[in-house]
Design an enzyme around this catalytic site. Structure first.
Site, short mmCIF file in Angstrom:
data_model
loop_
_atom_site.label_atom_id
_atom_site.label_comp_id
_atom_site.label_asym_id
_atom_site.label_seq_id
_atom_site.Cartn_x
_atom_site.Cartn_y
_atom_site.Cartn_z
N HIS A 65 0.83 -1.20 0.00
CA HIS A 65 0.00 0.00 0.00
C HIS A 65 0.86 1.25 0.00
O HIS A 65 0.38 2.32 0.34
CB HIS A 65 -0.90 0.00 1.24
CG HIS A 65 -1.89 -1.13 1.25
ND1 HIS A 65 -2.23 -1.80 2.39
CD2 HIS A 65 -2.60 -1.69 0.26
CE1 HIS A 65 -3.12 -2.76 2.09
NE2 HIS A 65 -3.35 -2.71 0.81
N HIS A 66 2.13 1.13 -0.37
CA HIS A 66 2.96 2.34 -0.33
C HIS A 66 2.47 3.36 -1.34
O HIS A 66 2.73 4.55 -1.21
CB HIS A 66 4.44 2.01 -0.56
CG HIS A 66 4.79 1.74 -1.99
ND1 HIS A 66 4.39 0.59 -2.64
CD2 HIS A 66 5.46 2.46 -2.92
CE1 HIS A 66 4.83 0.63 -3.89
NE2 HIS A 66 5.47 1.75 -4.08
N LYS A 71 -2.61 -2.70 -7.77
CA LYS A 71 -2.86 -3.05 -9.17
C LYS A 71 -2.31 -4.43 -9.47
O LYS A 71 -1.20 -4.76 -9.05
CB LYS A 71 -2.15 -2.00 -10.05
CG LYS A 71 -2.47 -2.08 -11.50
CD LYS A 71 -3.74 -1.33 -11.83
CE LYS A 71 -4.23 -1.61 -13.25
NZ LYS A 71 -4.93 -2.91 -13.35
N LYS A 95 7.43 -4.45 -10.11
CA LYS A 95 7.23 -4.13 -11.53
C LYS A 95 6.76 -2.68 -11.68
O LYS A 95 7.30 -1.91 -12.45
CB LYS A 95 6.15 -5.10 -12.06
CG LYS A 95 5.95 -5.10 -13.53
CD LYS A 95 4.77 -5.98 -13.93
CE LYS A 95 4.95 -7.45 -13.62
NZ LYS A 95 3.97 -8.30 -14.29
N LYS A 107 -2.58 -9.02 -6.71
CA LYS A 107 -2.89 -10.10 -7.66
C LYS A 107 -4.11 -10.83 -7.16
O LYS A 107 -4.37 -10.89 -5.96
CB LYS A 107 -1.72 -11.09 -7.75
CG LYS A 107 -1.70 -11.89 -9.03
CD LYS A 107 -1.27 -11.01 -10.18
CE LYS A 107 -0.87 -11.71 -11.41
NZ LYS A 107 -0.05 -10.83 -12.26
N SER A 363 -2.15 -0.41 -18.68
CA SER A 363 -3.28 -0.37 -17.74
C SER A 363 -3.31 0.99 -17.04
O SER A 363 -4.38 1.55 -16.80
CB SER A 363 -3.14 -1.45 -16.67
OG SER A 363 -3.66 -2.67 -17.14
N1 GLU Z 1 -1.54 -9.30 -15.32
C1 GLU Z 1 -0.61 -8.36 -15.87
C2 GLU Z 1 0.72 -8.45 -15.13
O1 GLU Z 1 1.03 -9.44 -14.52
C3 GLU Z 1 -1.16 -6.97 -15.95
C4 GLU Z 1 -1.53 -6.34 -14.67
C5 GLU Z 1 -2.27 -5.02 -14.83
O2 GLU Z 1 -2.44 -4.55 -15.94
O3 GLU Z 1 -2.68 -4.49 -13.80
O4 GLU Z 1 1.54 -7.58 -15.20
#
Ligand code: GLU
Length: 472
Positions: A65-66, A71, A95, A107, A363
């Protein structure tokens, strides 16, 4: 390491983190906070399938939550378990940090084999899952924004959106509760191919880096490089397409049922159509069959792109891999043991958490579009065109020369949404590649590019915590 014997994948991610943390100077408390999953939600819910009730097991993990929202994608697969979702959520944090996407990692996953259900049943499962997320405030444009992942796509994202908007009437930014939507439902052009395109931009930048190519004894540039792609899903298909269009030769494509090989090159669209028609990738005209699919990973090539699931290259098969560069389009396709083998063999591993960041990058663009309620290019396209037409006509009258119609179009056209998305992605991937390579160069003792990428990610997340004032 966690004490839990089942957290293998999450432990592998934590081990990579620890390996990199040694090259940073952060307080152990900050490092520990970054590593852990902040919120873990495991759920069971019933769904009527045929005339039976099935209890579905599902998860959503918010790793960090930083920055908010969190996402990350949602996968549908029988291999989904808590360990996997935690590991993939953690990878999302790193990432996003690497590509400067201002989100925390998350996730989700549903433990089902989507092939076993009708579309109607899948819709029921997806909608029920979304309800569960809403109930616990695990979804929303400002809290947690899911996206497609393995086994899900635009269709599932529209179900999620529809469930969310029907539960939250009048929420002005509701479109931003999920990304990877169809364009007609608030999606952005270019999201579908974004991960594969990002993989291409990232590897192209590596191949354009003279120093690395010299070190590996390879000719600079993507052109003429022999590429093997494992997995012809959305990511693998588009990676193969962009490599082929960029002048590389896709010599082999692998799927579950087998692989095909043609040293003169394969066209991914023809292979895709063949597989759709025949139900198998095998027996593609002009190509040699490889009945045991994993053997394709061991063929001679310049670039190997694993674009399916985790752990496909491990201690057992890594010694036989002959590629010079391994580009991790999937999440976690190499085990830490495979990494060690490749470091010894001098094979360059371009790590997942940066190389496949194209999906989340676009995204982010989609989310921004949803919050701004306007399509990219809508406000400025015509203005740019008019301005360019004036500049060109002034130049033509000053020089007395006329440009060709083709050049006229190229010079005058204003940017459409797709142009802006592609250029934003290209800039992001090139910038991230250079930043990681710089970090690697400034610490020559860092053994591999994955560790260098983690160092970049840790520094960014830790800075963000430190600047939040959580830690003195
Ligand atoms: N599922 C993709 C990933 O592992 C996209 C995640 C996204 O767009 O939020 O990077």
């Amino acid at each position: 390491m966690s004490a839990h014997p089942e957290y293998k994948f999450f432990d592998a991610v934590s081990a990579s983190f620890d390996k990199a943390a040694r090259f940073t100077h952060w307080d152990p408390g900050i490092l520990e906070q970054i590593k852990q999953c902040n919120s873990v939600y495991r759920m069971h819910f019933p769904v009527k399938v045929g005339d039976k009730v099935e209890v579905i097991k599902a998860y959503r993990v918010q790793h960090s939550h930083h920055k908010t929202p969190c996402k990350g994608g949602i996968r549908f697969a029988t291999a989904v378990n808590l360990d996997e979702v935690m590991a993939l959520a953690a990878l999302m944090t790193y990432k996003c940090a690497i590509v400067n996407v201002p989100f925390g990692g998350a996730k989700g996953g549903i433990n089902i084999d989507p092939k076993k259900y009708t579309i109607y049943e899948l819709e029921k499962i997806t909608r029920r899952y979304t309800h569960e997320l809403i109930k616990k405030n695990f979804i929303g444009p400002g809290t947690d924004v899911p996206a497609p992942d393995y086994g899900t796509g635009e269709r599932e994202m529209s179900w999620i959106l529809d469930t969310y908007t029907s539960m939250k009437p009048g929420e002005v930014d509701a479109l931003g509760c999920v990304t990877g939507k169809p364009v007609s439902q608030g999606g952005v052009r270019g999201r579908r191919e974004a991960t594969g395109l990002g993989v291409f931009y990232g590897i192209r930048e590596i191949c354009n880096t003279q120093e690395i190519m010299d070190r590996m004894g390879l000719k600079p540039g993507v052109e003429g490089k022999r590429v093997i792609v494992q997995g012809l899903g959305n990511v693998g298909y588009h990676a193969a397409k962009f490599f082929r269009e960029g002048g590389a030769i896709v010599t082999a494509i692998a799927e579950f049922e087998g692989a095909i090989y043609n040293p003169d090159g394969l066209n991914e669209e023809e292979v895709f159509q063949h597989r759709k028609k025949e139900g198998t990738i095998l027996n593609f005209p002009g190509a040699t069959n490889i009945l045991h699919s994993p053997e394709a990973l061991e063929l001679e090539c310049d670039i190997l792109i694993p674009a399916a699931l985790e752990n496909v290259i491990n201690a057992e098969n890594a010694p036989r891999v002959k590629a010079r560069i391994v580009g991790e389009a999937a999440n976690g396709p190499l085990t830490p043991e495979a990494d060690d083998v490749f470091i010894k063999k001098g094979i360059l591993v371009v790590p997942d958490m940066y190389l496949n960041a194209g999906g989340v990058t676009v995204s982010y663009f989609e989310w921004l579009k949803n919050l701004s309620h306007v399509r990219y290019g809508r406000m400025e396209k015509r203005f740019t065109e008019n301005q360019n037409i004036t500049i060109l006509s002034q130049l033509e009258s000053l020089t007395g020369k006329q440009v060709s119609n083709r050049d006229r179009r190229l010079i005058t056209q204003g940017a459409d949404e797709i142009d802006i998305v592609y250029s934003g992605l290209e800039e992001t991937m090139i910038g991230a590649t250079r930043e990681i390579l710089e970090s690697w160069k400034s610490h020559p003792e860092i053994p591999d590019m994955r560790t260098a990428a983690y160092v970049v990610a840790i520094n960014k997340v830790a800075t963000s915590y430190a600047e939040l004032g959580i830690f003195p």
